[in-house]
Scaffold this motif. Structure first.
Motif, PDB file in Angstrom:
ATOM      1  N   GLN A   1       0.821  -1.224   0.000  1.00  0.00           N
ATOM      2  CA  GLN A   1       0.000   0.000   0.000  1.00  0.00           C
ATOM      3  C   GLN A   1       0.850   1.266   0.000  1.00  0.00           C
ATOM      4  O   GLN A   1       0.984   1.947   1.013  1.00  0.00           O
ATOM      5  CB  GLN A   1      -0.976  -0.025   1.181  1.00  0.00           C
ATOM      6  CG  GLN A   1      -1.927  -1.192   1.082  1.00  0.00           C
ATOM      7  CD  GLN A   1      -2.915  -1.296   2.232  1.00  0.00           C
ATOM      8  OE1 GLN A   1      -3.552  -2.334   2.363  1.00  0.00           O
ATOM      9  NE2 GLN A   1      -3.085  -0.259   3.037  1.00  0.00           N
TER      10      GLN A   1
ATOM     11  N   ILE B   1      -8.145   7.948  -1.153  1.00  0.00           N
ATOM     12  CA  ILE B   1      -8.267   6.543  -0.735  1.00  0.00           C
ATOM     13  C   ILE B   1      -8.678   6.476   0.727  1.00  0.00           C
ATOM     14  O   ILE B   1      -9.548   5.706   1.118  1.00  0.00           O
ATOM     15  CB  ILE B   1      -6.945   5.771  -0.947  1.00  0.00           C
ATOM     16  CG1 ILE B   1      -6.600   5.677  -2.421  1.00  0.00           C
ATOM     17  CG2 ILE B   1      -7.045   4.362  -0.338  1.00  0.00           C
ATOM     18  CD1 ILE B   1      -5.271   5.003  -2.725  1.00  0.00           C
TER      19      ILE B   1
ATOM     20  N   TYR C   1     -12.497   7.817   1.001  1.00  0.00           N
ATOM     21  CA  TYR C   1     -13.570   7.001   0.440  1.00  0.00           C
ATOM     22  C   TYR C   1     -13.476   5.527   0.777  1.00  0.00           C
ATOM     23  O   TYR C   1     -14.459   4.814   0.739  1.00  0.00           O
ATOM     24  CB  TYR C   1     -13.634   7.184  -1.083  1.00  0.00           C
ATOM     25  CG  TYR C   1     -14.032   8.587  -1.459  1.00  0.00           C
ATOM     26  CD1 TYR C   1     -15.337   9.029  -1.248  1.00  0.00           C
ATOM     27  CD2 TYR C   1     -13.091   9.473  -1.995  1.00  0.00           C
ATOM     28  CE1 TYR C   1     -15.701  10.324  -1.569  1.00  0.00           C
ATOM     29  CE2 TYR C   1     -13.457  10.772  -2.323  1.00  0.00           C
ATOM     30  CZ  TYR C   1     -14.759  11.195  -2.104  1.00  0.00           C
ATOM     31  OH  TYR C   1     -15.122  12.463  -2.414  1.00  0.00           O
ATOM     32  N   TYR C   2     -12.299   5.053   1.077  1.00  0.00           N
ATOM     33  CA  TYR C   2     -12.142   3.616   1.321  1.00  0.00           C
ATOM     34  C   TYR C   2     -11.538   3.310   2.689  1.00  0.00           C
ATOM     35  O   TYR C   2     -11.277   2.150   2.997  1.00  0.00           O
ATOM     36  CB  TYR C   2     -11.322   2.969   0.196  1.00  0.00           C
ATOM     37  CG  TYR C   2     -12.066   3.018  -1.109  1.00  0.00           C
ATOM     38  CD1 TYR C   2     -12.996   2.033  -1.433  1.00  0.00           C
ATOM     39  CD2 TYR C   2     -11.875   4.075  -1.993  1.00  0.00           C
ATOM     40  CE1 TYR C   2     -13.709   2.085  -2.613  1.00  0.00           C
ATOM     41  CE2 TYR C   2     -12.589   4.145  -3.180  1.00  0.00           C
ATOM     42  CZ  TYR C   2     -13.498   3.150  -3.490  1.00  0.00           C
ATOM     43  OH  TYR C   2     -14.206   3.217  -4.651  1.00  0.00           O
TER      44      TYR C   2
ATOM     45  N   ASN D   1      -8.672   3.442   3.924  1.00  0.00           N
ATOM     46  CA  ASN D   1      -7.461   2.628   3.892  1.00  0.00           C
ATOM     47  C   ASN D   1      -6.276   3.569   3.753  1.00  0.00           C
ATOM     48  O   ASN D   1      -6.387   4.622   3.123  1.00  0.00           O
ATOM     49  CB  ASN D   1      -7.516   1.667   2.705  1.00  0.00           C
ATOM     50  CG  ASN D   1      -6.805   0.376   3.016  1.00  0.00           C
ATOM     51  OD1 ASN D   1      -6.244   0.215   4.116  1.00  0.00           O
ATOM     52  ND2 ASN D   1      -6.796  -0.533   2.074  1.00  0.00           N
TER      53      ASN D   1
ATOM     54  N   LYS E   1     -12.302  -4.088  -3.625  1.00  0.00           N
ATOM     55  CA  LYS E   1     -11.882  -2.934  -2.857  1.00  0.00           C
ATOM     56  C   LYS E   1     -10.454  -2.518  -3.230  1.00  0.00           C
ATOM     57  O   LYS E   1     -10.172  -1.328  -3.392  1.00  0.00           O
ATOM     58  CB  LYS E   1     -11.982  -3.221  -1.360  1.00  0.00           C
ATOM     59  CG  LYS E   1     -11.668  -2.008  -0.510  1.00  0.00           C
ATOM     60  CD  LYS E   1     -12.023  -2.237   0.952  1.00  0.00           C
ATOM     61  CE  LYS E   1     -11.685  -1.026   1.811  1.00  0.00           C
ATOM     62  NZ  LYS E   1     -10.245  -0.777   1.917  1.00  0.00           N
TER      63      LYS E   1
ATOM     64  N   GLU F   1      -9.995   1.265  -4.825  1.00  0.00           N
ATOM     65  CA  GLU F   1      -9.212   2.318  -4.165  1.00  0.00           C
ATOM     66  C   GLU F   1      -8.050   2.767  -5.052  1.00  0.00           C
ATOM     67  O   GLU F   1      -7.723   3.954  -5.106  1.00  0.00           O
ATOM     68  CB  GLU F   1      -8.766   1.896  -2.753  1.00  0.00           C
ATOM     69  CG  GLU F   1      -7.754   0.789  -2.699  1.00  0.00           C
ATOM     70  CD  GLU F   1      -7.555   0.237  -1.278  1.00  0.00           C
ATOM     71  OE1 GLU F   1      -8.455   0.362  -0.431  1.00  0.00           O
ATOM     72  OE2 GLU F   1      -6.474  -0.342  -1.036  1.00  0.00           O
TER      73      GLU F   1
END
Ligand code: ARG
Ligand code: ZN
Length: 420
Positions: free
Chosen positions: A312, A342, A345-346, A348, A400, A404
């Motif tokens: 990530q 990211i 909205y996600y 993460n 997902k 993202e």
């Protein structure tokens, strides 16, 4: 009676295997954190002398104190390795106890199982399936999708890119995305397929996608390393490099084979290393094919993206030096904005920054090479996850992970359009 008995034994063996609580072990992934220099040395030794595969860091040279090591340990060397760790009081825990089960799950083709509600894009696909998908996608969208043959791999497989063109404005710019440089990073090709599907399906409905495709053509190379990818499906799930043969070992790390401070610190000149740089820059047909294409199209391609996993991160030049790129602040700002989206909205989190400062020195990468060629917006994505599943990210995580990354790609592409 005898058969019943055998059946009974087999059934129990099966439960034992599944629960993983016993002597019968599967391949495992261990997370190990050495705390002293002595432990570091032992770990380096274990990862090179025993039949294991380092997941993180990418080479044993980078193992250091107080930093997590992720190590794939096949069932047959499990007890030896664990004994060794125990003997030197090196703390470790099992990240994944059931690697074989996960691998099997990833190769299952859900389309034959009516209960699995997952669509084509929510599964991993063999190389053969991806070639079929390329053809089908082009056939079904003859006005928007063209297949470009970039060259062929070491084992003579075609390197196909898709070109997405939604209008014929003059002097259109372009972006490039490649996936699957590293064979075992399966979420990467899955992202390229996801991206193409999303672009085709949402052009009319999503204003971000339409502004991007109205202003840019998009080249997508779904599998840059088809030989390695095929090999992970048939023989060794943990393979990273391509499959070219040198005297004693197989494979070159394609992301060390580009002509960007080639084979200096952070790459290896040893053919058996997972970060082997090759005999000379672009010695490999895969990297040469991509480099040739980009050299020809460098005046139109403004944005270069390359998709990897895992950890990530959103990285930009340079990776071969600690020096800052000339438009460092621009790149930093774009990465930051993408990462914020990211997060928002996600939920993460991704790290971002220049490659050398964020992970490690790594020369010969495609991103640095493309940047020096003149493509001033150049990014490497490291998709999910952080190590829970690592390269064995279950298919249920594909949506997902891809969505993202997609929002980050859109953010960056829109910025590039705005700036140029
Ligand atoms: N994990 C990637 C690799 O080791 C990182 C790539 C970053 N960019 C680079 N040019 N090294 O290849
Ligand atoms: Zn990679």
């Amino acid at each position: 009676m005898k058969t019943l008995l055998i059946l009974f034994v087999l059934m129990n063996l099966d439960t034992l295997l599944k629960t993983g609580h016993c002597i019968v072990t599967q391949d495992q992934i261990l997370s190990i954190t050495p705390t002293t220099q002595e432990q570091v040395d032992i770990l380096k030794n274990v990862s090179t002398q025993y039949e294991t595969v380092l997941w993180q860091p990418v080479s044993h040279h980078y193992i250091k104190e107080e930093t997590q090591v992720h190590l794939f340990v096949p069932a047959n060397s499990s007890s030896t390795v664990k004994d060794l760790l125990q003997k030197h009081s090196i703390t470790h825990h099992v990240l994944l106890a059931n690697a074989n089960e996960l691998i099997e799950m990833q190769m299952r083709n859900g389309s034959t199982d009516p209960r699995s509600g997952s669509t084509f894009y929510e599964r991993y696909h063999s190389l053969g399936d991806i070639y079929h998908w390329i053809n089908r996608t082009a056939q079904e969208n003859p006005d928007k999708v063209k297949i470009i043959l970039l060259g062929s791999s070491y084992e003579k497989r075609p390197l196909y890119a898709l070109k997405l063109t939604f209008n014929d404005r003059p002097n259109k710019k372009a972006m490039w995305i490649d996936c699957g440089i590293h064979a075992r990073e399966w979420i990467s090709p899955a992202f390229c397929l996801w991206f193409v599907q999303h672009s085709l399906a949402f052009y009319t409905f999503n204003s971000d996608i339409s502004s991007i495709l109205d202003n840019m053509d998009v080249y997508v190379l779904p599998v840059m390393n088809p030989d390695g990818y095929h090999y992970t499906w048939t023989t060794n799930r943990m393979w990273r490099k391509n499959r070219s043969v040198s005297n004693n070992c197989i494979g070159v790390d394609l992301n060390r084979n580009f002509d960007a401070n080639w084979c200096t610190e952070g790459a290896s000149d040893q053919p058996c290393s997972d970060i082997y740089c090759g005999a000379f820059p672009e010695s490999e047909p895969e990297s040469e094919a991509v480099a040739n294409f980009l050299r020809i199209h460098k005046d139109t391609v403004q944005l270069y993206l390359t998709i990897h996993s895992y950890s990530q991160m959103l990285l930009f030049p340079y990776s071969y030096t600690f020096d800052e790129a000339e438009n460092h602040n621009d790149l930093l700002e774009m990465a930051q904005e993408a990462v914020q989206k990211i997060r928002r909205y996600y939920h993460n989190s991704y790290k971002y920054g220049s490659g050398a400062k964020t992970i490690y020195l790594a020369p010969g990468g495609s991103d640095d090479w493309a940047y020096n060629l003149g493509i001033k917006y150049s990014f490497t994505f490291e998709l999910q996850d952080r190590g829970r599943y690592g390269f064995l990210l279950p298919p249920s995580y594909i949506p997902k992970a891809c969505n993202e990354a997609l929002i980050a790609v859109k953010t960056i592409a829109l910025k590039v359009i705005e700036k140029t």
